[in-house]
Design a protein around this motif. Structure first.
Motif, PDB file in Angstrom:
ATOM      1  N   GLN A   1      65.246 -59.676 -20.083  1.00  0.00           N
ATOM      2  CA  GLN A   1      65.527 -60.893 -19.318  1.00  0.00           C
ATOM      3  C   GLN A   1      64.262 -61.419 -18.641  1.00  0.00           C
ATOM      4  O   GLN A   1      64.028 -62.628 -18.606  1.00  0.00           O
ATOM      5  CB  GLN A   1      66.625 -60.632 -18.294  1.00  0.00           C
TER       6      GLN A   1
ATOM      7  N   TYR B   1      60.808 -55.522 -27.875  1.00  0.00           N
ATOM      8  CA  TYR B   1      61.987 -56.121 -27.254  1.00  0.00           C
ATOM      9  C   TYR B   1      62.602 -57.250 -28.077  1.00  0.00           C
ATOM     10  O   TYR B   1      63.816 -57.460 -28.032  1.00  0.00           O
ATOM     11  CB  TYR B   1      61.645 -56.653 -25.861  1.00  0.00           C
TER      12      TYR B   1
ATOM     13  N   MET C   1      75.770 -46.485 -24.553  1.00  0.00           N
ATOM     14  CA  MET C   1      75.386 -46.889 -23.219  1.00  0.00           C
ATOM     15  C   MET C   1      74.218 -47.872 -23.296  1.00  0.00           C
ATOM     16  O   MET C   1      73.260 -47.670 -24.035  1.00  0.00           O
ATOM     17  CB  MET C   1      74.998 -45.645 -22.420  1.00  0.00           C
ATOM     18  N   VAL C   2      74.294 -48.944 -22.512  1.00  0.00           N
ATOM     19  CA  VAL C   2      73.259 -49.964 -22.491  1.00  0.00           C
ATOM     20  C   VAL C   2      72.154 -49.522 -21.537  1.00  0.00           C
ATOM     21  O   VAL C   2      72.413 -49.060 -20.429  1.00  0.00           O
ATOM     22  CB  VAL C   2      73.853 -51.321 -22.041  1.00  0.00           C
ATOM     23  N   ASP C   3      70.923 -49.638 -21.974  1.00  0.00           N
ATOM     24  CA  ASP C   3      69.772 -49.315 -21.146  1.00  0.00           C
ATOM     25  C   ASP C   3      69.503 -50.503 -20.222  1.00  0.00           C
ATOM     26  O   ASP C   3      68.944 -51.514 -20.646  1.00  0.00           O
ATOM     27  CB  ASP C   3      68.571 -49.014 -22.037  1.00  0.00           C
ATOM     28  N   SER C   4      69.902 -50.385 -18.953  1.00  0.00           N
ATOM     29  CA  SER C   4      69.789 -51.514 -18.041  1.00  0.00           C
ATOM     30  C   SER C   4      68.334 -51.870 -17.743  1.00  0.00           C
ATOM     31  O   SER C   4      68.017 -53.038 -17.540  1.00  0.00           O
ATOM     32  CB  SER C   4      70.563 -51.247 -16.751  1.00  0.00           C
ATOM     33  N   ALA C   5      67.441 -50.886 -17.720  1.00  0.00           N
ATOM     34  CA  ALA C   5      66.027 -51.182 -17.492  1.00  0.00           C
ATOM     35  C   ALA C   5      65.467 -52.014 -18.647  1.00  0.00           C
ATOM     36  O   ALA C   5      64.721 -52.977 -18.422  1.00  0.00           O
ATOM     37  CB  ALA C   5      65.230 -49.900 -17.322  1.00  0.00           C
TER      38      ALA C   5
ATOM     39  N   ASP D   1      67.248 -53.923 -20.639  1.00  0.00           N
ATOM     40  CA  ASP D   1      67.906 -55.224 -20.562  1.00  0.00           C
ATOM     41  C   ASP D   1      67.251 -56.101 -19.501  1.00  0.00           C
ATOM     42  O   ASP D   1      67.007 -57.286 -19.733  1.00  0.00           O
ATOM     43  CB  ASP D   1      69.397 -55.039 -20.271  1.00  0.00           C
ATOM     44  N   GLU D   2      66.936 -55.526 -18.365  1.00  0.00           N
ATOM     45  CA  GLU D   2      66.244 -56.276 -17.309  1.00  0.00           C
ATOM     46  C   GLU D   2      64.872 -56.734 -17.783  1.00  0.00           C
ATOM     47  O   GLU D   2      64.454 -57.859 -17.494  1.00  0.00           O
ATOM     48  CB  GLU D   2      66.110 -55.431 -16.046  1.00  0.00           C
ATOM     49  N   ARG D   3      64.169 -55.874 -18.499  1.00  0.00           N
ATOM     50  CA  ARG D   3      62.844 -56.238 -18.999  1.00  0.00           C
ATOM     51  C   ARG D   3      62.954 -57.364 -20.023  1.00  0.00           C
ATOM     52  O   ARG D   3      62.145 -58.296 -20.015  1.00  0.00           O
ATOM     53  CB  ARG D   3      62.146 -55.015 -19.619  1.00  0.00           C
TER      54      ARG D   3
END
Length: 138
Positions: free
Chosen positions: A11, A48, A1-5, A7-9
């Protein structure tokens, strides 16, 4: 599962970093400078991204993918060729409004990436070109 938080950080960091690269130049921007600019420690940045080049790649890849999706959406709407071309031009101009830093980074710093990373970015550009000049006339 991809950690969307996460990933957003990532980006967000890439977006803020590319604005620093445009302002100070890639070489003139240190990891410490980036850390201060994005509100993290230097170690936080390295959590990151392994390098400035990795941040640059993430930024340019994200932008080239947004551009590609924007053009795909514009040409997929159907209609006469002139309508599709009009949508493409409008969509690109809208996306370009806030993209100066990305364009500067791509022009000035793309060569800092590996050949394979450069090819990914260029492939997205070629797809955009093909869509603009072929699909909008079909």
């Amino acid at each position: 599962m991809v950690d969307s938080a996460a990933d957003e950080r990532r980006q967000e960091i890439a977006s803020l970093a590319v604005s620093r690269f445009a302002l100070r130049g890639f070489d003139g921007t240190s990891m410490n400078d980036l850390a201060r600019h994005v509100g993290l420690s230097k170690a936080g940045i390295y959590h990151y991204f392994p390098s400035k080049e990795a941040i640059l790649f993430e930024a340019l890849l994200g932008y080239s993918e947004r551009l590609l999706v924007t053009v795909l959406d514009a040409v997929d709407g159907g209609g006469e060729p002139s309508e599709r071309l009009g949508r493409v031009v409008e969509a690109i101009l809208y996306l370009y409004q806030d993209a100066d830093a990305y364009h500067q980074a791509q022009i000035n710093d793309l060569a800092r990436l590996s050949e394979s990373e450069q090819e990914v970015i260029r492939n997205n550009e070629r797809q955009v070109d093909a869509l603009m000049f072929v699909k909008s006339r079909e």
